[in-house]
Scaffold this active site. Sequence first.
Site, PDB file in Angstrom:
ATOM      1  N   LYS A   1       2.133 -20.039  17.461  1.00 33.19           N
ATOM      2  CA  LYS A   1       2.213 -21.503  17.370  1.00 33.19           C
ATOM      3  C   LYS A   1       1.026 -22.160  18.084  1.00 33.19           C
ATOM      4  O   LYS A   1       0.481 -21.597  19.034  1.00 33.19           O
ATOM      5  CB  LYS A   1       3.561 -22.008  17.890  1.00 33.19           C
ATOM      6  CG  LYS A   1       3.664 -22.096  19.350  1.00 33.19           C
ATOM      7  CD  LYS A   1       4.951 -22.773  19.816  1.00 33.19           C
ATOM      8  CE  LYS A   1       4.909 -22.709  21.326  1.00 33.19           C
ATOM      9  NZ  LYS A   1       5.999 -23.170  22.068  1.00 33.19           N
TER      10      LYS A   1
ATOM     11  N   LYS B   1      -0.781 -25.587  24.028  1.00 36.77           N
ATOM     12  CA  LYS B   1      -1.699 -26.006  25.083  1.00 36.77           C
ATOM     13  C   LYS B   1      -2.205 -24.822  25.872  1.00 36.77           C
ATOM     14  O   LYS B   1      -3.268 -24.869  26.473  1.00 36.77           O
ATOM     15  CB  LYS B   1      -0.940 -26.879  26.105  1.00 36.77           C
ATOM     16  CG  LYS B   1      -0.598 -28.244  25.613  1.00 36.77           C
ATOM     17  CD  LYS B   1       0.311 -28.956  26.620  1.00 36.77           C
ATOM     18  CE  LYS B   1       1.411 -29.631  25.857  1.00 36.77           C
ATOM     19  NZ  LYS B   1       2.287 -30.489  26.553  1.00 36.77           N
TER      20      LYS B   1
ATOM     21  N   LYS C   1       6.810 -16.339  27.846  1.00 36.21           N
ATOM     22  CA  LYS C   1       5.884 -16.784  28.891  1.00 36.21           C
ATOM     23  C   LYS C   1       5.657 -15.729  29.961  1.00 36.21           C
ATOM     24  O   LYS C   1       4.553 -15.597  30.466  1.00 36.21           O
ATOM     25  CB  LYS C   1       6.369 -18.088  29.527  1.00 36.21           C
ATOM     26  CG  LYS C   1       6.072 -19.281  28.639  1.00 36.21           C
ATOM     27  CD  LYS C   1       6.151 -20.597  29.362  1.00 36.21           C
ATOM     28  CE  LYS C   1       5.729 -21.710  28.409  1.00 36.21           C
ATOM     29  NZ  LYS C   1       6.260 -23.005  28.736  1.00 36.21           N
TER      30      LYS C   1
HETATM   31  P1  TYM Z   1       6.206 -29.317  25.157  1.00 39.04           P
HETATM   32  O1  TYM Z   1       5.500 -30.148  26.160  1.00 39.04           O
HETATM   33  O2  TYM Z   1       5.832 -27.886  25.059  1.00 39.04           O
HETATM   34  O3  TYM Z   1       6.054 -29.945  23.722  1.00 39.04           O
HETATM   35  C1  TYM Z   1       6.390 -31.299  23.436  1.00 39.04           C
HETATM   36  C2  TYM Z   1       6.976 -31.390  22.046  1.00 39.04           C
HETATM   37  O4  TYM Z   1       6.052 -30.881  21.080  1.00 39.04           O
HETATM   38  C3  TYM Z   1       6.685 -29.894  20.276  1.00 39.04           C
HETATM   39  N1  TYM Z   1       5.688 -28.867  19.924  1.00 39.04           N
HETATM   40  C4  TYM Z   1       5.443 -28.457  18.666  1.00 39.04           C
HETATM   41  N2  TYM Z   1       5.971 -28.817  17.482  1.00 39.04           N
HETATM   42  C5  TYM Z   1       5.482 -28.214  16.368  1.00 39.04           C
HETATM   43  N3  TYM Z   1       4.504 -27.283  16.393  1.00 39.04           N
HETATM   44  C6  TYM Z   1       3.937 -26.881  17.558  1.00 39.04           C
HETATM   45  N4  TYM Z   1       2.962 -25.975  17.573  1.00 39.04           N
HETATM   46  C7  TYM Z   1       4.409 -27.479  18.771  1.00 39.04           C
HETATM   47  N5  TYM Z   1       4.082 -27.335  20.085  1.00 39.04           N
HETATM   48  C8  TYM Z   1       4.875 -28.195  20.761  1.00 39.04           C
HETATM   49  C9  TYM Z   1       7.784 -29.311  21.151  1.00 39.04           C
HETATM   50  O5  TYM Z   1       8.798 -28.725  20.372  1.00 39.04           O
HETATM   51  C10 TYM Z   1       8.260 -30.541  21.895  1.00 39.04           C
HETATM   52  O6  TYM Z   1       9.205 -31.261  21.134  1.00 39.04           O
HETATM   53  N6  TYM Z   1      10.541 -28.255  27.351  1.00 39.04           N
HETATM   54  C11 TYM Z   1       9.837 -29.298  26.625  1.00 39.04           C
HETATM   55  C12 TYM Z   1       9.788 -30.633  27.333  1.00 39.04           C
HETATM   56  C13 TYM Z   1      11.123 -31.165  27.724  1.00 39.04           C
HETATM   57  C14 TYM Z   1      12.100 -31.733  26.863  1.00 39.04           C
HETATM   58  C15 TYM Z   1      13.183 -32.117  27.703  1.00 39.04           C
HETATM   59  C16 TYM Z   1      12.168 -31.945  25.485  1.00 39.04           C
HETATM   60  C17 TYM Z   1      11.597 -31.220  28.993  1.00 39.04           C
HETATM   61  N7  TYM Z   1      12.856 -31.782  28.983  1.00 39.04           N
HETATM   62  C18 TYM Z   1      14.341 -32.709  27.187  1.00 39.04           C
HETATM   63  C19 TYM Z   1      13.335 -32.533  24.969  1.00 39.04           C
HETATM   64  C20 TYM Z   1      14.408 -32.893  25.820  1.00 39.04           C
HETATM   65  C21 TYM Z   1       8.413 -28.832  26.400  1.00 39.04           C
HETATM   66  O7  TYM Z   1       7.873 -28.054  27.163  1.00 39.04           O
HETATM   67  O8  TYM Z   1       7.785 -29.434  25.376  1.00 39.04           O
END
Ligand code: TYM
Length: 334
Positions: free
Chosen positions: A197, A200, A114
């Site tokens: 990947k 967003k 990032k």
């Molecule tokens: P975030 O908001 O980026 O994504 C949410 C979930 O979607 C999954 N994901 C994907 N899986 C497969 N292919 C992709 N291209 C892809 N893009 C996103 C992510 O792996 C995630 O499971 N840090 C986390 C949010 C968070 C969290 C937590 C998750 C905050 N606290 C505690 C689990 C436990 C995040 O930014 O996810």
Amino acid sequence: MRVLSGIQPTGNLHLGNYLGAIRNWVRMQDEMDSESQCFFFLADMHSITVHEGREQRIRNVRDMAAALVAAGIDPDRSVLFNQARVPAHAELCWLLNGTARIGWLNRMTQFKDKVGKDREGASIGLFVYPVLQAADILIYNATHVPVGEDQKQHLELARDIATKFNTDFGVDLFTMPAPIIPKESARIMSLRDGTAKMSKSDPSDMSRINLTDDDDAIMTKVKKAKTDPEPLPETAEGLAGRPEANNLVGIYATLSGTTPDAVCAEFAGKGFGAFKPALGEVLVETLRPIRERFMELRTDDAALDAILDKGAARAAAAAEPTLRAAYDAMGLMR
Ligand code: TYM
């Protein structure tokens, strides 16, 4: 069994989120027995690492709540809330900042990706982001955390922090969380670049399928997806070195509940001109009902706020004993 996971309410839910995580959340919720509990939340406290105006942030949280309900999260069976309504997350994060090591955070690949070259200009929030994530998980003593592959390293960090805290303070407070990562769809790739990947934050909207895309937009994005000139191979082995083809076949297999081998067998020798319309069709059929529910739910802010309020009250009650025990273990009088 305590299931917990979160998603950042920035931008829309996209296909990567849905296939990598949310589908598993719904599955785990639906398979839950009476002894188990599911916690799903909107990581709005994490979203401060992305600059947004006030009104946009408020909208984003409600929209993501609507998207999760539309995708199948039932706020009566699962605890659905946003982090900001449960201050225990931020409090435990601060306590864990005494345990987490700078060296551990320096190794986080998501932070490195990032910030790119501008490390000095990155916010402290972005650096300690994984500590708040550890707090999210540990405060509920979550045992299972359904996520996409990109979160695996953050889960490992949460385990390291839990182990060190338990050892340093001679307590058996935090449970070790296990990541639950899907086999086929752990990493959905961009439609424009099979080595990046789906995300967003990609500036090109053509790179991802959003939950809000209508049928035509989905079809157009699939038809314009980058591919190669070769026909589809007979087995999935033949997809090696063809990241875009591999991604599209993987998406098709996941959505139709088969394997990449079976998809290759079905389309062997055919070009993408034949495969893409079939893929577009499965995508449209899968996403249409979710989109329609989402569009309806997002018009009722009062109902969405009521869901989040109720979820937050249940979450805060579940978090309180662990938070109190953490303060106590450290000798901090509350
Ligand atoms: P975030 O908001 O980026 O994504 C949410 C979930 O979607 C999954 N994901 C994907 N899986 C497969 N292919 C992709 N291209 C892809 N893009 C996103 C992510 O792996 C995630 O499971 N840090 C986390 C949010 C968070 C969290 C937590 C998750 C905050 N606290 C505690 C689990 C436990 C995040 O930014 O996810």
